[in-house]
Design a protein around this motif. Structure first.
Motif, PDB file in Angstrom:
ATOM      1  N   CYS A 147       0.969  -1.471  -0.496  1.00  0.00           N
ATOM      2  CA  CYS A 147      -0.049  -0.278  -0.033  1.00  0.00           C
ATOM      3  C   CYS A 147       1.425   1.572  -0.244  1.00  0.00           C
ATOM      4  CB  CYS A 147      -1.162  -0.373   1.742  1.00  0.00           C
ATOM      5  SG  CYS A 147      -2.262  -1.296   0.766  1.00  0.00           S
ATOM      6  N   MET A 190      -7.798   3.041  -3.955  1.00  0.00           N
ATOM      7  CA  MET A 190      -6.663   3.839  -5.458  1.00  0.00           C
ATOM      8  C   MET A 190      -6.542   3.033  -6.112  1.00  0.00           C
ATOM      9  SD  MET A 190      -4.983   6.322  -3.874  1.00  0.00           S
ATOM     10  CE  MET A 190      -3.958   6.830  -4.077  1.00  0.00           C
ATOM     11  N   GLU A 212      -8.231   1.167   1.628  1.00  0.00           N
ATOM     12  CA  GLU A 212      -7.201   1.779   0.644  1.00  0.00           C
ATOM     13  C   GLU A 212      -6.971   1.288  -0.606  1.00  0.00           C
ATOM     14  OE1 GLU A 212      -2.942   3.503   1.655  1.00  0.00           O
ATOM     15  OE2 GLU A 212      -3.582   2.302   2.854  1.00  0.00           O
ATOM     16  N   CYS A 213      -6.309   0.089  -0.874  1.00  0.00           N
ATOM     17  CA  CYS A 213      -6.054  -0.029  -1.994  1.00  0.00           C
ATOM     18  C   CYS A 213      -7.298  -0.549  -2.660  1.00  0.00           C
ATOM     19  CB  CYS A 213      -5.494  -2.304  -1.869  1.00  0.00           C
ATOM     20  SG  CYS A 213      -4.398  -1.700  -1.083  1.00  0.00           S
ATOM     21  N   TYR A 239      -1.017  -1.726  -5.664  1.00  0.00           N
ATOM     22  CA  TYR A 239      -2.368  -1.847  -5.480  1.00  0.00           C
ATOM     23  C   TYR A 239      -3.025  -2.799  -5.136  1.00  0.00           C
ATOM     24  CZ  TYR A 239      -1.848   3.216  -3.146  1.00  0.00           C
ATOM     25  OH  TYR A 239      -1.810   4.047  -3.164  1.00  0.00           O
ATOM     26  N   GLY A 263       2.696   2.037  -3.227  1.00  0.00           N
ATOM     27  CA  GLY A 263       1.348   2.436  -3.924  1.00  0.00           C
ATOM     28  C   GLY A 263       1.234   3.386  -4.254  1.00  0.00           C
ATOM     29  N   LYS A 264       1.368   4.122  -2.599  1.00  0.00           N
ATOM     30  CA  LYS A 264       1.255   5.404  -2.745  1.00  0.00           C
ATOM     31  C   LYS A 264       2.315   6.352  -3.009  1.00  0.00           C
ATOM     32  CE  LYS A 264      -0.664   8.677   0.547  1.00  0.00           C
ATOM     33  NZ  LYS A 264      -1.293   8.986   2.113  1.00  0.00           N
TER      34      LYS A 264
END
Length: 176
Positions: free
Chosen positions: A60, A108, A104-105, A79, A63-64
């Motif tokens: 995560c 996103m 969150e994943c 993600y 990915g961010k």
């Protein structure tokens, strides 16, 4: 929270105790993200993944970092892997998909799709004032989702320059 102090403490902890490095590096990555130091956060996130490939939070955070740097392809990969791992974690079947990492994943991945769809609508090389205005509207629509994108600001400022809107172009260039 004082992010520079927290980052420093996490770094000290890592140098003293490498046996438990997954969590402190992940925490330091979060501190670096809060300081907008995405390159350093990405290094720590990838190290977390290397130390424990089954840890969804590492994916995560990576990915961010990729997303904030404008690398949508790698962001999607991270993600997707984080989503897969968080959906397979213990007890997931009885809890449903309420895990914060899972949510969150998923969120996103949806944002990445939205940004890609918007960017695909950009004219290849805007030549008329209307195409430039359309490009600016598209860039402004994705800007809140990718505030660290240097290229986005440069493209926006180019559009404003084509429209001869110098104050707007100068404002954007001051952020690069």
């Amino acid at each position: 929270i004082r992010w520079p102090s927290a980052t420093s403490l996490q770094t000290t902890f890592l140098s003293v105790n490498l046996l438990f490095s997954r969590s402190p590096q992940g925490n330091r990555a979060a501190c670096f993200l809060s300081l907008n130091k995405t390159a350093r956060a990405l290094q720590d996130s990838l190290r977390v993944i290397q130390l424990n490939p089954q840890f969804p939070r590492g994916y995560c955070r990576a990915g961010k970092c990729y997303f904030l740097n404008g690398d949508l392809e790698n962001a999607r990969i991270m993600y997707s892997k984080g989503l897969e791992l968080s959906s397979r974690s213990e007890g997931r079947a009885s809890q449903g998909h309420d895990d914060p990492r899972f949510m969150e994943c998923l969120s996103m991945l949806n944002q990445i799709q939205e940004v890609e769809k918007a960017l695909q609508a950009l004219p290849a090389s805007p030549s008329t004032p209307e195409e430039v205005r359309r490009s600016i509207r598209i860039y402004l629509s994705v800007q809140p989702k990718c505030s660290c994108w240097r290229a986005l600001y440069l493209s926006l400022s180019r559009g404003y320059l084509l429209l001869r809107d110098l104050p707007s172009a100068e404002l954007l260039l001051s952020r690069v």
